[in-house]
Design a protein around this motif. Structure first.
Motif, PDB file in Angstrom:
ATOM      1  N   ILE A  55      10.422  -1.795  -3.564  1.00 48.39           N
ATOM      2  CA  ILE A  55       9.413  -1.672  -4.611  1.00 48.39           C
ATOM      3  C   ILE A  55       8.289  -0.736  -4.179  1.00 48.39           C
ATOM      4  CG2 ILE A  55       7.658  -2.942  -5.924  1.00 48.39           C
ATOM      5  CD1 ILE A  55       9.676  -5.415  -5.577  1.00 48.39           C
ATOM      6  N   ILE A  56       7.776  -0.911  -2.966  1.00 51.73           N
ATOM      7  CA  ILE A  56       6.615  -0.114  -2.556  1.00 51.73           C
ATOM      8  C   ILE A  56       6.984   1.330  -2.216  1.00 51.73           C
ATOM      9  CG2 ILE A  56       5.346  -2.156  -1.810  1.00 51.73           C
ATOM     10  CD1 ILE A  56       5.818  -1.367   1.067  1.00 51.73           C
ATOM     11  N   LEU A  57       8.254   1.570  -1.895  1.00 57.47           N
ATOM     12  CA  LEU A  57       8.664   2.953  -1.613  1.00 57.47           C
ATOM     13  C   LEU A  57       8.750   3.800  -2.870  1.00 57.47           C
ATOM     14  CD1 LEU A  57      11.329   2.438   1.179  1.00 57.47           C
ATOM     15  CD2 LEU A  57       9.046   3.442   1.408  1.00 57.47           C
ATOM     16  N   ASP A  58       8.872   3.156  -4.015  1.00 60.12           N
ATOM     17  CA  ASP A  58       8.840   3.865  -5.298  1.00 60.12           C
ATOM     18  C   ASP A  58       7.360   3.963  -5.674  1.00 60.12           C
ATOM     19  OD1 ASP A  58       9.346   4.932  -7.788  1.00 60.12           O
ATOM     20  OD2 ASP A  58      10.875   3.454  -8.310  1.00 60.12           O
ATOM     21  N   THR A  59       6.647   4.880  -5.021  1.00 62.94           N
ATOM     22  CA  THR A  59       5.178   4.852  -4.995  1.00 62.94           C
ATOM     23  C   THR A  59       4.503   4.990  -6.355  1.00 62.94           C
ATOM     24  OG1 THR A  59       5.076   7.210  -4.451  1.00 62.94           O
ATOM     25  CG2 THR A  59       5.077   5.642  -2.605  1.00 62.94           C
ATOM     26  N   VAL A  60       5.041   5.798  -7.236  1.00 64.96           N
ATOM     27  CA  VAL A  60       4.421   5.946  -8.554  1.00 64.96           C
ATOM     28  C   VAL A  60       4.503   4.625  -9.313  1.00 64.96           C
ATOM     29  CG1 VAL A  60       4.561   7.110 -10.782  1.00 64.96           C
ATOM     30  CG2 VAL A  60       4.809   8.437  -8.670  1.00 64.96           C
ATOM     31  N   ALA A  61       5.688   4.025  -9.335  1.00 65.08           N
ATOM     32  CA  ALA A  61       5.859   2.740 -10.025  1.00 65.08           C
ATOM     33  C   ALA A  61       5.037   1.645  -9.341  1.00 65.08           C
ATOM     34  CB  ALA A  61       7.334   2.357 -10.065  1.00 65.08           C
ATOM     35  N   TYR A  62       4.974   1.671  -8.006  1.00 64.94           N
ATOM     36  CA  TYR A  62       4.199   0.664  -7.280  1.00 64.94           C
ATOM     37  C   TYR A  62       2.706   0.807  -7.577  1.00 64.94           C
ATOM     38  CZ  TYR A  62       2.335  -2.202  -3.520  1.00 64.94           C
ATOM     39  OH  TYR A  62       1.642  -3.145  -2.798  1.00 64.94           O
ATOM     40  N   ALA A  63       2.203   2.017  -7.621  1.00 68.21           N
ATOM     41  CA  ALA A  63       0.793   2.230  -7.963  1.00 68.21           C
ATOM     42  C   ALA A  63       0.497   1.703  -9.367  1.00 68.21           C
ATOM     43  CB  ALA A  63       0.446   3.718  -7.859  1.00 68.21           C
ATOM     44  N   GLU A  64       1.430   1.910 -10.297  1.00 72.83           N
ATOM     45  CA  GLU A  64       1.257   1.384 -11.656  1.00 72.83           C
ATOM     46  C   GLU A  64       1.266  -0.145 -11.659  1.00 72.83           C
ATOM     47  OE1 GLU A  64       4.349   3.287 -13.910  1.00 72.83           O
ATOM     48  OE2 GLU A  64       3.350   5.243 -13.842  1.00 72.83           O
TER      49      GLU A  64
ATOM     50  N   LEU B  16      -2.375  -2.722  -3.219  1.00 69.37           N
ATOM     51  CA  LEU B  16      -2.038  -3.765  -2.256  1.00 69.37           C
ATOM     52  C   LEU B  16      -1.272  -3.098  -1.114  1.00 69.37           C
ATOM     53  CD1 LEU B  16      -2.111  -6.846  -1.677  1.00 69.37           C
ATOM     54  CD2 LEU B  16       0.131  -6.962  -2.777  1.00 69.37           C
ATOM     55  N   HIS B  17      -1.942  -2.943   0.001  1.00 65.25           N
ATOM     56  CA  HIS B  17      -1.354  -2.230   1.136  1.00 65.25           C
ATOM     57  C   HIS B  17      -0.330  -3.081   1.868  1.00 65.25           C
ATOM     58  CE1 HIS B  17      -3.971   1.264   0.905  1.00 65.25           C
ATOM     59  NE2 HIS B  17      -4.911   0.413   0.540  1.00 65.25           N
ATOM     60  N   HIS B  18       0.571  -2.406   2.545  1.00 64.75           N
ATOM     61  CA  HIS B  18       1.566  -3.056   3.393  1.00 64.75           C
ATOM     62  C   HIS B  18       1.160  -2.771   4.828  1.00 64.75           C
ATOM     63  CE1 HIS B  18       5.351  -4.805   4.489  1.00 64.75           C
ATOM     64  NE2 HIS B  18       5.799  -3.698   5.039  1.00 64.75           N
TER      65      HIS B  18
ATOM     66  N   GLY C 197      -4.846 -12.172   6.747  1.00 63.99           N
ATOM     67  CA  GLY C 197      -6.283 -12.150   6.567  1.00 63.99           C
ATOM     68  C   GLY C 197      -6.825 -10.936   5.869  1.00 63.99           C
ATOM     69  N   ASN C 198      -5.995 -10.009   5.474  1.00 64.84           N
ATOM     70  CA  ASN C 198      -6.438  -8.825   4.739  1.00 64.84           C
ATOM     71  C   ASN C 198      -5.894  -8.891   3.330  1.00 64.84           C
ATOM     72  OD1 ASN C 198      -7.672  -7.677   6.977  1.00 64.84           O
ATOM     73  ND2 ASN C 198      -5.839  -6.592   7.596  1.00 64.84           N
ATOM     74  N   ASP C 199      -6.406  -8.064   2.469  1.00 65.63           N
ATOM     75  CA  ASP C 199      -5.829  -7.917   1.144  1.00 65.63           C
ATOM     76  C   ASP C 199      -4.642  -6.978   1.269  1.00 65.63           C
ATOM     77  OD1 ASP C 199      -7.452  -9.640  -0.185  1.00 65.63           O
ATOM     78  OD2 ASP C 199      -8.860  -8.114  -0.831  1.00 65.63           O
ATOM     79  N   SER C 200      -3.656  -7.445   1.954  1.00 57.63           N
ATOM     80  CA  SER C 200      -2.441  -6.652   2.188  1.00 57.63           C
ATOM     81  C   SER C 200      -1.284  -7.623   2.242  1.00 57.63           C
ATOM     82  CB  SER C 200      -2.551  -5.893   3.515  1.00 57.63           C
ATOM     83  OG  SER C 200      -2.723  -6.794   4.579  1.00 57.63           O
ATOM     84  N   HIS C 201      -0.121  -7.072   2.325  1.00 62.28           N
ATOM     85  CA  HIS C 201       1.066  -7.909   2.471  1.00 62.28           C
ATOM     86  C   HIS C 201       1.897  -7.359   3.601  1.00 62.28           C
ATOM     87  CE1 HIS C 201       3.661  -4.913   0.506  1.00 62.28           C
ATOM     88  NE2 HIS C 201       2.603  -4.666  -0.205  1.00 62.28           N
TER      89      HIS C 201
END
Length: 152
Positions: A83-92, A103-105, A148-152
């Motif tokens: 999901i996150i590698l499809d960056t345009v769709a993930y940003a949307e 949401l950063h990885h 502890g961050n806003d990341s996954h």
């Protein structure tokens, strides 16, 4: 294969939401196809992994800033990465479901063995998403994301 967890035997099961209602069909087909291209998955397994990846990410976004220490299993993380590698769709996706915040990885090198994966599976189910519990069962040493961050 979808299962929903309840907090106790006497509690009613929450109604399950399907990520297929959130993800456009053409995007779903593309990402499932990429999973089948890159992994030894048939269409059923690709859909399971992708669906749990979306359920995990949408849960993480819904709890942004709560520092719950959510972590996917190794199999669910494969879906997350697709999901996150499809960056345009993930940003949307982040724009629509995460208040416009990306949401950063942020992976760590060491795996955790602290129960965070099964805790995350329970949170996904409590948020009403369909849960495919067998995909979360490799929880012994998973969840290599920075807590502890806003990341996954």
């Amino acid at each position: 294969m979808a299962t929903t967890l309840a907090s106790s035997v006497n509690d009613p099961l929450p109604s399950s939401r399907s990520v297929r209602d959130v993800v456009p069909a053409d995007l779903w087909d593309k990402q499932a196809g990429l999973l089948m291209r890159d992994y030894p998955y048939d269409s059923v397994m690709a859909a399971r992994v992708l669906g749990q990846g979306y359920a995990y990410l949408l849960t993480a976004m819904a709890h942004r800033g709560e520092q719950l220490g959510l972590a996917p299993s190794a199999l669910v993380d494969i879906g997350v990465h697709m999901i996150i590698l499809d960056t345009v769709a993930y940003a949307e996706l982040c724009e629509r479901y995460n208040g416009g915040h990306f949401l950063h990885h942020v992976p760590d090198i060491e795996f955790k063995n602290d129960g965070s994966v099964l805790k995350t599976a329970h949170r996904v189910a409590a948020d009403g998403w369909e849960l495919d519990l067998p995909l979360w069962s490799d929880a012994a040493q998973c969840g290599p994301c920075h807590p502890g961050n806003d990341s996954h």
